[in-house]
Design a protein around this motif. Structure first.
Motif, PDB file in Angstrom:
ATOM      1  N   THR A   1       0.750  -0.987   0.062  1.00 61.62           N
ATOM      2  CA  THR A   1      -0.142  -0.188  -0.055  1.00 61.62           C
ATOM      3  C   THR A   1       0.935   1.126   0.033  1.00 61.62           C
ATOM      4  OG1 THR A   1      -1.838  -1.108   1.326  1.00 61.62           O
ATOM      5  CG2 THR A   1      -1.900   1.218   0.980  1.00 61.62           C
TER       6      THR A   1
ATOM      7  N   ARG B   1      -3.658  -2.458  -5.117  1.00 61.27           N
ATOM      8  CA  ARG B   1      -2.579  -2.113  -4.329  1.00 61.27           C
ATOM      9  C   ARG B   1      -2.666  -3.104  -3.218  1.00 61.27           C
ATOM     10  NH1 ARG B   1       0.639   0.936  -6.847  1.00 61.27           N
ATOM     11  NH2 ARG B   1      -0.234   3.039  -7.651  1.00 61.27           N
ATOM     12  N   LYS B   2      -3.542  -4.019  -2.850  1.00 61.16           N
ATOM     13  CA  LYS B   2      -3.617  -4.603  -1.673  1.00 61.16           C
ATOM     14  C   LYS B   2      -3.369  -5.969  -1.403  1.00 61.16           C
ATOM     15  CE  LYS B   2      -7.397  -1.599  -0.443  1.00 61.16           C
ATOM     16  NZ  LYS B   2      -9.135  -1.188  -0.162  1.00 61.16           N
TER      17      LYS B   2
ATOM     18  N   ALA C   1      -6.327   5.193  -2.420  1.00 66.37           N
ATOM     19  CA  ALA C   1      -7.055   4.251  -1.601  1.00 66.37           C
ATOM     20  C   ALA C   1      -8.221   5.428  -1.415  1.00 66.37           C
ATOM     21  CB  ALA C   1      -6.477   4.228  -0.160  1.00 66.37           C
TER      22      ALA C   1
END
Length: 534
Positions: free
Chosen positions: A32, A228-229, A248
């Motif tokens: 992240t 991203r996770k 995010a």
């Protein structure tokens, strides 16, 4: 104002927060990035376009006040929609892009395939493998558009009775369907290797129709944040130009601006402005449709620059339109659009509803179902009676063909309009939009909550000395009563618009009584042309 300051304060706080990330740039791993680092990665990937971006921004700054509008909301609230748009009533929306290749779920597949615990995610892994090996970018070579025929499309839209056409120039996925000089991720340079928007512009205008574009670029700031996770290609800096900052997304729901604390950098807003100006300068659209995220408070200072630049240019060629979602603009600065919904009652300012011809998705997906011509014609009639337009969406397949079911529905609408269009095009609302037991539920995403109309439901429009009463069903026994027409209205003649046949009528205290001839061909809606003495 307090909410705006809170947004800005939160955004600044986001910039200062960073989450440690360890990843080889050539072998993506789960991580992240902080908002600032994510934005810097995207800026680095698009640095080669910085000179062109700055040149475009300089042009906007130099010319945005060249006309009656200024780049401030007080000036922009004097906007009014042009006559061509108010008279058009019916337009075609087109959602077509890379997302038509997987043809699963919806046009949001690009986002949802990176969202664990969704059907799109499971489908993607089962069908194509893990997102680290096969990401959204890998659909681009499969998006060939080998049967795309813009002239045939435009001819179909003309036959459907549309007066303007609005393809999506760039959806949330960040893949431009036009020949952008600010990105390499475009249909002109990859996939079809064609300037789809440019070809459509020429074909649509050749049919005498107005041409618009839709930009969903604003949402791309965060659209791929799910990648991203976990281990996905979104984390590979080689593809940051396509996947964007992938910030995010901090809204409770994807479309909730009132609870959205997503970081938006000045660089992103500048890029959005430059890309929008690029569309304006290259394709001279008569209309621009924006999705909801331009209403994020951080865009408040950027939007007026774009609007003044566009409105002042458009004034030189008969006026242009910007469609915005509720709450995104200061009231009056553009033309309000109600997504998959309607408004109740006659509206003082012209407005628009947009919905898709299919039920589940705006883009093409396998196995989707379609609304009936009757349902869509009734929607059009109701909206027009309230001073609105209908923008009806279709989703072509990835090869460029339009599904046969969609084509037949469009042609059925066009056939009805060919016969009854005098009650639709260039009309104005009457003193009442209609009568009868059926009324819509107002607001967005309400289009599946309206009950079917009945033969007791009428909608009214007017043009010159004629009043049009549109009955949304054929009455049993061929007898109808229009209660809204009073004895003091002094009716002179009544005829069926479909065939010109006279209708026997009698004015009574409870309304205008009609004794109808044989039911005309077509079972969607029936138009009575009523001549009034006053």
């Amino acid at each position: 104002m307090k909410r705006t300051l809170f947004y800005l304060g939160f955004a600044l706080a986001c910039v200062t927060s960073a989450v440690a990330a360890q990843q080889s740039p050539t072998a993506p791993t789960a991580k992240t990035l902080s908002p600032q680092d994510a934005d810097l990665a995207w800026q680095k990937a698009t640095a080669k376009f910085a000179p062109q971006r700055q040149a475009t921004l300089a042009r906007v700054a130099e010319h945005m006040n060249d006309g009656s509008f200024r780049a401030d909301w007080a000036s922009l609230q004097h906007y009014s929609s042009p006559t061509w748009y108010d008279d058009a009533k019916f337009g075609i929306f087109i959602h077509w892009g890379v997302y038509s290749v997987p043809a699963f779920g919806s046009e949001w597949y690009s986002r949802n395939m990176y969202q664990p615990n969704t059907a799109d995610f499971a489908h993607h892994v089962a069908t194509y493998g893990p997102q680290s090996k096969f990401g959204y970018k890998d659909f681009i070579p499969l998006f060939k558009a080998e049967h795309f025929d813009p002239a045939a499309w435009a001819e179909l839209f003309k036959q459907a009775g549309a007066r303007y056409v609005v393809p999506v120039a760039e959806h949330h996925d960040g893949f431009a369907m036009y020949d952008s000089q600010l990105s390499e991720w475009t249909a002109a340079k990859m996939g079809p290797h064609r300037d789809v928007i440019g070809e459509l512009e020429k074909a649509v205008r050749a049919q005498g129709l107005h041409f618009g574009v839709s930009s969903h670029r604003a949402e791309h700031d965060w659209f791929f944040d799910g990648g991203r996770k976990f281990d996905s290609d979104v984390n590979d800096p080689r593809y940051a130009g396509l996947y964007g900052p992938a910030q995010a997304h901090l809204a409770k729901q994807d479309e909730d601006l009132y609870n959205d604390w997503t970081y938006v950098s000045e660089a992103w807003r500048d890029d959005w402005l430059a890309r929008t100006a690029e569309l304006i300068d290259a394709y001279h659209p008569d209309l621009i449709y924006f999705d909801w995220w331009v209403g994020h408070p951080t865009f408040r200072d950027t939007l007026p620059k774009m609007l003044a630049y566009y409105y002042n240019q458009g004034a030189k060629r008969g006026g242009v339109v910007v469609n915005y979602k509720q709450g995104d603009f200061f009231e009056g600065a553009g033309t309000l659009d109600i997504e998959r919904g309607q408004l109740t009652g006659i509206q003082p300012a012209h407005w628009q509803t947009d919905t898709s011809i299919s039920n589940a998705s705006w883009g093409y997906i396998q196995g989707d179902t379609y609304k009936s011509p009757k349902e869509l014609i009734h929607l059009l009639v109701d909206v027009v009676s309230k001073n609105g337009n209908l923008l009806l969406n279709i989703g072509p397949r990835s090869d460029g063909t339009i599904p046969a079911d969609a084509q037949q529905i469009l042609l059925a609408i066009g056939s009805w309009l060919k016969t009854n269009g005098d009650a639709i095009y260039a009309t104005q609302p009457w003193r009442s939009f209609g009568e009868g037991p059926t009324e819509v539920v107002g607001g967005t995403f309400q289009d599946n909550k309206t009950k079917p109309y009945t033969a007791q439901d009428f909608r009214f429009t007017r043009k010159g000395g004629a009043l049009f009463a549109i009955e949304l069903g054929w009455p049993a026994g061929g007898k109808a009563v229009i209660h809204s027409i009073k004895p003091e209205d002094h009716v002179r003649a009544v005829s069926l618009l479909a065939n010109g046949k006279s209708v026997q009528w009698q004015q009574q205290p409870d309304g205008l009584h009609l004794s109808l001839p044989a039911q005309p061909v077509g079972d969607y809606a029936y138009v009575y042309r009523i001549e009034l003495a006053n």
